[in-house]
Design a protein around this motif. Sequence first.
Motif, mmCIF file in Angstrom:
data_model
loop_
_atom_site.group_PDB
_atom_site.id
_atom_site.type_symbol
_atom_site.label_atom_id
_atom_site.label_comp_id
_atom_site.label_asym_id
_atom_site.label_seq_id
_atom_site.Cartn_x
_atom_site.Cartn_y
_atom_site.Cartn_z
ATOM 1 N N GLU A 363 37.198 43.829 31.614
ATOM 2 C CA GLU A 363 38.145 43.359 32.619
ATOM 3 C C GLU A 363 39.454 42.846 32.020
ATOM 4 O O GLU A 363 40.453 42.750 32.730
ATOM 5 C CB GLU A 363 37.515 42.246 33.456
ATOM 6 N N PRO A 385 36.129 48.830 40.589
ATOM 7 C CA PRO A 385 35.290 48.088 39.635
ATOM 8 C C PRO A 385 33.951 48.796 39.454
ATOM 9 O O PRO A 385 33.343 49.282 40.409
ATOM 10 C CB PRO A 385 35.122 46.724 40.310
ATOM 11 N N HIS A 389 30.716 44.833 37.651
ATOM 12 C CA HIS A 389 31.849 44.260 38.373
ATOM 13 C C HIS A 389 31.988 44.834 39.782
ATOM 14 O O HIS A 389 32.932 44.486 40.488
ATOM 15 C CB HIS A 389 33.135 44.497 37.571
ATOM 16 N N SER A 391 31.068 44.065 42.656
ATOM 17 C CA SER A 391 30.516 42.865 43.275
ATOM 18 C C SER A 391 31.648 42.154 44.001
ATOM 19 O O SER A 391 32.824 42.442 43.752
ATOM 20 C CB SER A 391 29.942 41.940 42.200
ATOM 21 N N GLY A 394 33.821 40.517 41.384
ATOM 22 C CA GLY A 394 34.438 41.533 40.545
ATOM 23 C C GLY A 394 35.560 42.259 41.258
ATOM 24 O O GLY A 394 36.601 42.562 40.665
ATOM 25 N N ARG A 397 38.607 39.928 41.377
ATOM 26 C CA ARG A 397 39.319 39.886 40.092
ATOM 27 C C ARG A 397 40.132 41.163 39.887
ATOM 28 O O ARG A 397 41.253 41.133 39.371
ATOM 29 C CB ARG A 397 38.318 39.694 38.944
ATOM 30 N N TYR A 398 39.556 42.274 40.272
ATOM 31 C CA TYR A 398 40.217 43.579 40.145
ATOM 32 C C TYR A 398 41.526 43.602 40.931
ATOM 33 O O TYR A 398 42.601 43.897 40.373
ATOM 34 C CB TYR A 398 39.239 44.634 40.642
#
Length: 472
Positions: A363, A385, A389, A391, A394, A397-398
């Motif tokens: 990441e 992701p 990730h 999820s 995840g 964050r992406y």
Amino acid sequence: MTQPAHLHADRLFPASEPARSIARELYPAVKDLPIVSPHGHTDPSWFAQNGRFSNPTALFLTPDHYVLRMLRSRGLDYDDLGIPRKDGKPVETDGRAAWRLFAQHYHLFAGTPSKTWIDHSLHWAFGIDEELSPATADRIYDAIDAALATPRLLPRAILDSADVEVIATTEFALDPLTHHQAMEGEGLIGRVRTTYRPDDVTDPSRPAIIENLEKFAELTGEDVARWDGLINAHRKRREYFRRFGAVATDHGVPTANTADLPRVEKQALLDKVLSGRHDASDAELFRAQMLTEMALLSVEDGMVMQIHAGSRRNTDPALFAERGTDLGADIPRTTDYVGGLDALLSRCGNEPNLRLILFGLDETTYARELAPMAGYWSSLMIGPPWWFHDSPQGIRRYFDQVVETAGFYNLAGFNDDTRALLSIPARHDVWRREVCHFLGNWVAEHRLTRSSAEDIARHLSYQAAKDAYKIA
């Protein structure tokens, strides 16, 4: 009575108003869109034969390496879970016994996407809202088993119920595509498509690489001992896979390294591999050169090229020797995309017919490498992701790390990359909720208009995948 977490109306939506209200207003327009699943690992025999799943364990437990790895991490034996052994020694064959063991340890999955997917699947397919536990194990097993005996739980009916418009399986270069041949005769090709994954003949670290290349020669009628013959063999196989709906290739590589060697050096490298004299550095260089060769073939035939880089696979030699691949022992590693892809992009990155979708487990590369690269190279898109990730956290964050540099329209939408059929609607639902979560926050912050957010939500939930994979 408290509503189960997986049924709560505000599940995964922002905690604050008005962002939550906006997200809830965006979601109804995308939640029932058809599912496009352009990359995954479901078994093609399910769709070709359309037979019933043998029992709940075969549906939820044995094909899912996410589930297996967690249970193994707490000391459970794969024999007791019914995972076959290479040596033929007996393993648990009673699906109910394995299910009870799974239920006994279901608490281990709290906080993981596996639990989100399984809970969603139990409710969506079977109407089960009870938590899986030792007390409910037999009752849930019996309910699933009874439903599996009905036509609505046959594989093709599941595709219909989930409104799966397109689903892609993934087969290696030497695969005869027997199941896809059967589906061709029934008119299913187009809805169910194969994907060309040539790792079995491009990765010299595989113990059977010499034997595989010999089979490759027999299959294609090409002299693969010559570099040009090897590439032409791939050209033929790609054409054959396209007959069965393939629009993409897939490359599972430990690094994103590519190379562009002179012809004489390519031939010398191939000679080493065929003689068994290659070492780890030769294997890495061969994989790197083959990625560039596959990109050049994509320029020719227009197939979308997927690179899944950054997994160190089969890290438990005992498990690999005992049972084989894809059983949970694959671990992420750091990945260099800028340096790694330099040779490939220098050679053909500006070709208008090249479409390269990048997936990563590292990441730290999202904002530093992948987003800037996709924000410049017209041939590059960022895949969703992947793996650990895929999820709620995840996906958040992406989006946080890629959108400001790459924008929304350099993203390849969503693909579920799953072996578990019933997790497909669950995974797409999580993605669509997270899309609305992200966009709801941006509209609330006046960074997007409501109408733009509505368009982007529909695009990322459906059309982006069709566009990225060139699916008409």
